[in-house]
Design a protein around this motif. Sequence first.
Motif, PDB file in Angstrom:
ATOM      1  N   GLU A 185      -7.776  62.577  39.799  1.00 44.17           N
ATOM      2  CA  GLU A 185      -7.238  63.696  40.787  1.00 44.17           C
ATOM      3  C   GLU A 185      -6.281  62.613  41.843  1.00 44.17           C
ATOM      4  N   SER A 186      -5.564  63.224  42.747  1.00 48.34           N
ATOM      5  CA  SER A 186      -4.953  62.614  43.730  1.00 48.34           C
ATOM      6  C   SER A 186      -5.615  62.984  45.069  1.00 48.34           C
ATOM      7  N   SER A 187      -6.723  62.405  45.361  1.00 45.32           N
ATOM      8  CA  SER A 187      -7.863  62.754  46.433  1.00 45.32           C
ATOM      9  C   SER A 187      -7.515  62.002  47.573  1.00 45.32           C
ATOM     10  N   PHE A 188      -7.476  62.742  48.934  1.00 34.99           N
ATOM     11  CA  PHE A 188      -7.429  61.906  49.869  1.00 34.99           C
ATOM     12  C   PHE A 188      -8.604  61.716  50.884  1.00 34.99           C
ATOM     13  N   ALA A 189      -9.598  62.538  50.568  1.00 43.89           N
ATOM     14  CA  ALA A 189     -10.746  62.411  51.391  1.00 43.89           C
ATOM     15  C   ALA A 189     -11.783  63.355  50.672  1.00 43.89           C
ATOM     16  N   VAL A 190     -13.106  62.952  51.013  1.00 45.93           N
ATOM     17  CA  VAL A 190     -14.359  63.566  50.418  1.00 45.93           C
ATOM     18  C   VAL A 190     -15.494  63.781  51.707  1.00 45.93           C
ATOM     19  N   ALA A 191     -16.384  64.932  51.338  1.00 44.72           N
ATOM     20  CA  ALA A 191     -17.342  65.334  52.422  1.00 44.72           C
ATOM     21  C   ALA A 191     -18.575  65.511  51.629  1.00 44.72           C
ATOM     22  N   LEU A 192     -19.548  65.134  51.839  1.00 42.68           N
ATOM     23  CA  LEU A 192     -20.823  65.284  51.139  1.00 42.68           C
ATOM     24  C   LEU A 192     -21.701  66.555  51.783  1.00 42.68           C
ATOM     25  N   ALA A 193     -22.398  67.181  51.196  1.00 44.47           N
ATOM     26  CA  ALA A 193     -23.424  68.321  51.880  1.00 44.47           C
ATOM     27  C   ALA A 193     -24.197  68.976  50.420  1.00 44.47           C
ATOM     28  N   GLN A 194     -25.047  69.774  50.715  1.00 45.40           N
ATOM     29  CA  GLN A 194     -25.828  70.624  49.742  1.00 45.40           C
ATOM     30  C   GLN A 194     -24.927  71.983  49.610  1.00 45.40           C
ATOM     31  N   LEU A 195     -24.394  72.118  48.714  1.00 45.05           N
ATOM     32  CA  LEU A 195     -23.520  73.248  48.379  1.00 45.05           C
ATOM     33  C   LEU A 195     -24.356  74.277  47.755  1.00 45.05           C
ATOM     34  N   ASP A 196     -25.050  73.967  46.726  1.00 46.74           N
ATOM     35  CA  ASP A 196     -25.789  74.790  45.775  1.00 46.74           C
ATOM     36  C   ASP A 196     -27.368  75.046  46.389  1.00 46.74           C
ATOM     37  N   ALA A 235     -22.308  55.445  48.162  1.00 51.14           N
ATOM     38  CA  ALA A 235     -20.997  55.781  48.906  1.00 51.14           C
ATOM     39  C   ALA A 235     -20.388  56.376  47.551  1.00 51.14           C
ATOM     40  N   VAL A 236     -19.253  57.418  48.173  1.00 55.97           N
ATOM     41  CA  VAL A 236     -18.520  58.245  47.173  1.00 55.97           C
ATOM     42  C   VAL A 236     -17.035  57.782  47.889  1.00 55.97           C
ATOM     43  N   PHE A 237     -16.254  57.715  46.965  1.00 55.26           N
ATOM     44  CA  PHE A 237     -14.678  57.295  47.368  1.00 55.26           C
ATOM     45  C   PHE A 237     -13.713  58.409  46.953  1.00 55.26           C
ATOM     46  N   ALA A 238     -12.851  58.772  47.541  1.00 58.88           N
ATOM     47  CA  ALA A 238     -11.772  59.300  47.167  1.00 58.88           C
ATOM     48  C   ALA A 238     -10.568  58.589  46.785  1.00 58.88           C
ATOM     49  N   ASN A 239      -9.928  58.635  45.717  1.00 59.56           N
ATOM     50  CA  ASN A 239      -8.832  57.997  45.112  1.00 59.56           C
ATOM     51  C   ASN A 239      -7.685  58.761  44.879  1.00 59.56           C
ATOM     52  N   ASN A 240      -6.479  58.159  45.114  1.00 63.15           N
ATOM     53  CA  ASN A 240      -5.275  58.810  44.882  1.00 63.15           C
ATOM     54  C   ASN A 240      -4.787  58.216  43.510  1.00 63.15           C
ATOM     55  N   GLY A 241      -4.553  58.972  42.496  1.00 62.59           N
ATOM     56  CA  GLY A 241      -4.269  58.662  41.476  1.00 62.59           C
ATOM     57  C   GLY A 241      -4.834  58.023  40.182  1.00 62.59           C
ATOM     58  N   ALA A 260      -8.156  50.106  43.718  1.00 61.53           N
ATOM     59  CA  ALA A 260      -7.557  51.519  43.513  1.00 61.53           C
ATOM     60  C   ALA A 260      -6.780  51.714  44.826  1.00 61.53           C
ATOM     61  N   ALA A 261      -6.083  52.925  44.892  1.00 61.71           N
ATOM     62  CA  ALA A 261      -5.625  53.620  46.025  1.00 61.71           C
ATOM     63  C   ALA A 261      -6.627  54.434  46.786  1.00 61.71           C
ATOM     64  N   THR A 262      -7.696  53.918  47.336  1.00 62.88           N
ATOM     65  CA  THR A 262      -8.740  54.712  47.728  1.00 62.88           C
ATOM     66  C   THR A 262      -8.369  55.156  49.375  1.00 62.88           C
ATOM     67  N   MET A 263      -8.691  56.388  49.573  1.00 63.46           N
ATOM     68  CA  MET A 263      -7.856  57.041  50.497  1.00 63.46           C
ATOM     69  C   MET A 263      -9.018  57.475  51.573  1.00 63.46           C
ATOM     70  N   PHE A 310     -13.828  67.285  47.510  1.00 60.82           N
ATOM     71  CA  PHE A 310     -12.513  66.411  47.466  1.00 60.82           C
ATOM     72  C   PHE A 310     -11.257  67.297  48.125  1.00 60.82           C
ATOM     73  N   ALA A 311     -10.502  66.757  48.919  1.00 59.43           N
ATOM     74  CA  ALA A 311      -9.238  67.039  49.661  1.00 59.43           C
ATOM     75  C   ALA A 311      -8.266  66.358  48.528  1.00 59.43           C
ATOM     76  N   ASN A 312      -7.320  67.392  47.834  1.00 56.71           N
ATOM     77  CA  ASN A 312      -6.486  66.794  46.926  1.00 56.71           C
ATOM     78  C   ASN A 312      -5.062  67.134  47.244  1.00 56.71           C
ATOM     79  N   ILE A 313      -4.128  66.406  46.898  1.00 58.56           N
ATOM     80  CA  ILE A 313      -2.648  66.508  47.110  1.00 58.56           C
ATOM     81  C   ILE A 313      -2.222  66.869  45.343  1.00 58.56           C
ATOM     82  N   ASP A 314      -1.290  67.583  45.287  1.00 65.05           N
ATOM     83  CA  ASP A 314      -0.583  67.948  43.933  1.00 65.05           C
ATOM     84  C   ASP A 314      -1.624  68.591  42.997  1.00 65.05           C
ATOM     85  N   GLY A 315      -2.609  69.175  43.420  1.00 65.07           N
ATOM     86  CA  GLY A 315      -3.611  69.958  42.754  1.00 65.07           C
ATOM     87  C   GLY A 315      -4.425  70.438  43.536  1.00 65.07           C
TER      88      GLY A 315
END
Length: 400
Positions: free
Chosen positions: A172-183, A142-148, A124-127, A192-197
């Motif tokens: 999604e159109s994702s360009f980056a990902v970060a992991l942590a405990q949010l809840d 591993a968690v991957f952010a993919n564009n498209g 894929a277009a992994t970013m 995920f950091a996204n473009i176009d959304g």
Amino acid sequence: MTGLRTPLLVAGIIVAVVVHGDDGGDAAAEGVSAALDVVFADFDPVIPGSSPNRFCLGTGTGTFTVCTEVSTDDHDSVGVALGLVDGDRHLDAVFANAGAVNRVCFGGGVGGFSSCSNVGADAAATMGVALGFVDDDTHLDAVFANNGTANRACLGDGAGGFTCSSVGAGTESSFAVALAQLDADSDLDAVFANIDGPNQACLGNGHGGFSCSDLGADVDDSRAVALGLVDADIHLDAVFANDKSFNRVCFGDGAGGFSSCADVDAGDPGSRSLAVALGHLDGDLHLDVLFGNFDSFDQLCLGAGEGTFTCQDFVEESLLTLDVALGDLDDDADLDAVLAIFNGRNRVCLGDGLGGFSCADVSAEEASSAAVDLGELGSTSIFADGFESGDTAAWSTTVP
């Protein structure tokens, strides 16, 4: 002794790490330097797939030895994360490849890498990529952010193999990902950091699955994200690097959501920010932000501890910065920065602990580096850069 999961307190947040029992050896006994090394994910903007990834061994004084190819792989790599993914105690590198199968290269324990293999079978277009414990075993995933295409979570088997599935139900159109405990649970979540959304927060269920929702209503061209405590509460916040729009900070509510977002620097809306890292850069207890900008001055934004920042030029250089990583490279207890540069020489900038930096080339070699990570490639004593820097994009990596 097998690895045990134990909590580590970083910037006020407890995160899960792996600690191994003493096997009778350490870095000093093995004659291996404890200096941080650097790994670059490289690509070729002219001839796709003709620029191998590289690593440079640190000297512990803020300089590096001549850089060496990680492997004979000739993919266009645009993301990299370091962690322990096989059964030994040597840091491995997972690369996000644009248009090719993602790869893991196994550390040899002597400052290099022994071999590489595919992570899953997707091309894929992994970013981007982040490492963490997203299911209920003690093997790094591993968690991957993919564009498209759908973002992917690849569950590690502890021996260097992975089984992959989609994150959430959307494309999604994702360009980056970060992991942590949010809840409030103990499961790692993903942003995920996204473009176009809108950007997205995906809450983990502890078994490798995620439930995703939009992180606010903003539609920005977000290219990078880092997580950390930037306001006065104890809930993780998200800082986004946006291309040609205001960089943004979104404040976590501690339940996996985000209460509101604000501009990091309302006076600088036009920068092409493509990278972001968090760390304590000026000697106080408040997290600061370093933005990597393309064709303009990188920006250092000093935090006030209340979710607000005062921004300034990082150094007086207009660079083509695609990624930044923070760590103590010269053993003075002050954070330093390594910049991944498009079509030029990567840079190392040594911090003075007061928000000032002095920069030099990592090496005389020119390349196009899209991503960078720091870690001790030849050591069994400590870890990848996030635990030292407070850059929570790497909190989910592991302590050897």
